[in-house]
Scaffold this active site. Structure first.
Site, PDB file in Angstrom:
ATOM      1  N   ALA A  24      18.983  37.809 -30.479  1.00  0.00           N
ATOM      2  CA  ALA A  24      17.770  37.920 -29.413  1.00  0.00           C
ATOM      3  C   ALA A  24      18.393  37.742 -27.794  1.00  0.00           C
ATOM      4  CB  ALA A  24      18.431  36.210 -29.852  1.00  0.00           C
ATOM      5  N   ASN A  25      20.226  38.564 -28.323  1.00  0.00           N
ATOM      6  CA  ASN A  25      20.479  39.237 -26.778  1.00  0.00           C
ATOM      7  C   ASN A  25      19.875  40.085 -25.990  1.00  0.00           C
ATOM      8  OD1 ASN A  25      21.516  40.737 -29.439  1.00  0.00           O
ATOM      9  ND2 ASN A  25      22.163  41.805 -28.020  1.00  0.00           N
ATOM     10  N   TYR A 177      16.386  51.982 -44.530  1.00  0.00           N
ATOM     11  CA  TYR A 177      15.503  50.869 -43.329  1.00  0.00           C
ATOM     12  C   TYR A 177      14.357  50.637 -43.967  1.00  0.00           C
ATOM     13  CZ  TYR A 177      13.499  49.192 -39.408  1.00  0.00           C
ATOM     14  OH  TYR A 177      12.932  48.818 -38.302  1.00  0.00           O
TER      15      TYR A 177
END
Length: 308
Positions: A24-25, A177
């Protein structure tokens, strides 16, 4: 069912609700936190670097005066760190929204987590699997919790087949990924099955294409930098629009458990969120049960039942 022309302005008041958002940064995670805070939710910002979390909290308080928020130091590549971060929350919190957003992409060479798991799938899938399991007591205290896991378009690629999940036979950065993002979808389908008959929901989203911190590995070489620059001008949107599927899945009253939500625009790169087709076999109960068992075995984390 997607709502025509839905935007975050349609999100109702979230006063009294608590959301934990991983990664969330910055980027999509930060924008998700910002919008939910604007609607009155209490936000738990989770991330790996304390300095980045502190800066994100400072920015969020400036962007949303009066925002109620706390930070949670969390390393999704370390199973013991996940357990330690989740333990006090599981003991005391009522968690209404868990948004499994953080991730790594295109790690140039095969690396492993501190627990010996291939780094990409270890972070993107196994880390979130363990976190969700540990937080089940907090989710169970909610009257209607939602677990939203952020996947990617890469989940639909052929290279996302879950055979050789840990890339032990052959490692390709974007193949790893794609596997991790396919695993996100399969995990959500199985979780939705296990939540059937309860008031709780599990949804999976893909954000379309956006230039975020995930591209930091891709842009390390000349061709990578050229690709990202070209994509930024032609296909990729911003973290603002890319957060819409997560916000829709987390808040819309008609969002159906087990649904894969993505943008409605051209090639699913941007636009109003809507249900999109699942990757091949992602909804197979056999594959879901297999991945669940493998995840419990490899993490050593038993997944408790979530009851109403």
């Amino acid at each position: 069912m997607a709502v025509p022309h839905w935007t975050p302005a349609d999100i109702p008041s979230l006063g009294g609700r608590t959301a934990l958002i991983t990664g969330a940064n910055s980027g999509i995670g930060y924008r998700t936190a910002q919008v939910l805070a604007e609607r009155g939710a209490r936000i738990l910002l989770a991330g790996r670097r304390p300095a980045s979390l502190a800066e994100a909290a400072r920015r969020l308080r400036a962007d949303v005066p009066g925002a109620r928020l706390e930070t949670v130091e969390l390393d999704l590549g370390d199973l013991s760190a996940i357990r330690d971060a989740a333990a006090p929350l599981a003991a005391t919190e009522t968690l209404d929204l868990l948004i499994n957003n953080a991730g790594v992409m295109d790690v140039p060479e095969r690396r492993t987590t501190s627990d010996g798991l291939e780094l990409t799938v270890g972070t993107n899938h196994f880390g979130h699997f363990a976190l969700t399991a540990h937080l089940m007591p907090a989710l169970a205290r909610s009257t209607a919790a939602r677990v939203v896991t952020v996947s990617a378009i890469a989940a639909t690629w052929r290279s996302g087949d879950l055979d050789d999940l840990m890339s032990e036979r052959h490692y390709r950065p974007m193949g790893a990924y794609a596997k991790s993002k396919r695993a996100n979808v399969v995990f959500t389908q199985e979780l939705a099955r296990r939540l059937d008959g309860t008031a709780h929901r599990a949804l999976v989203v893909h954000p379309g294409s956006a230039v975020t911190n995930l591209q930091r590995h891709t842009s390390s070489g000349r061709m990578g930098r050229l690709f990202v620059a070209l994509a930024a001008r032609t296909l990729m949107g911003t973290a603002d629009g890319a957060a819409w599927p997560s916000l829709y899945a987390a808040t819309h009253p008609e969002a159906v458990s087990g649904t894969f939500i993505g943008p409605a625009g051209r090639d699913q790169t941007s636009g109003t969120p809507k249900p999109v087709p699942l990757p091949a076999r992602a909804d197979s109960p056999d594959q879901g049960a297999w991945l669940w068992c493998e995840s419990e075995r490899l993490t050593g984390v038993p997944f408790p039942a979530l009851q109403t």
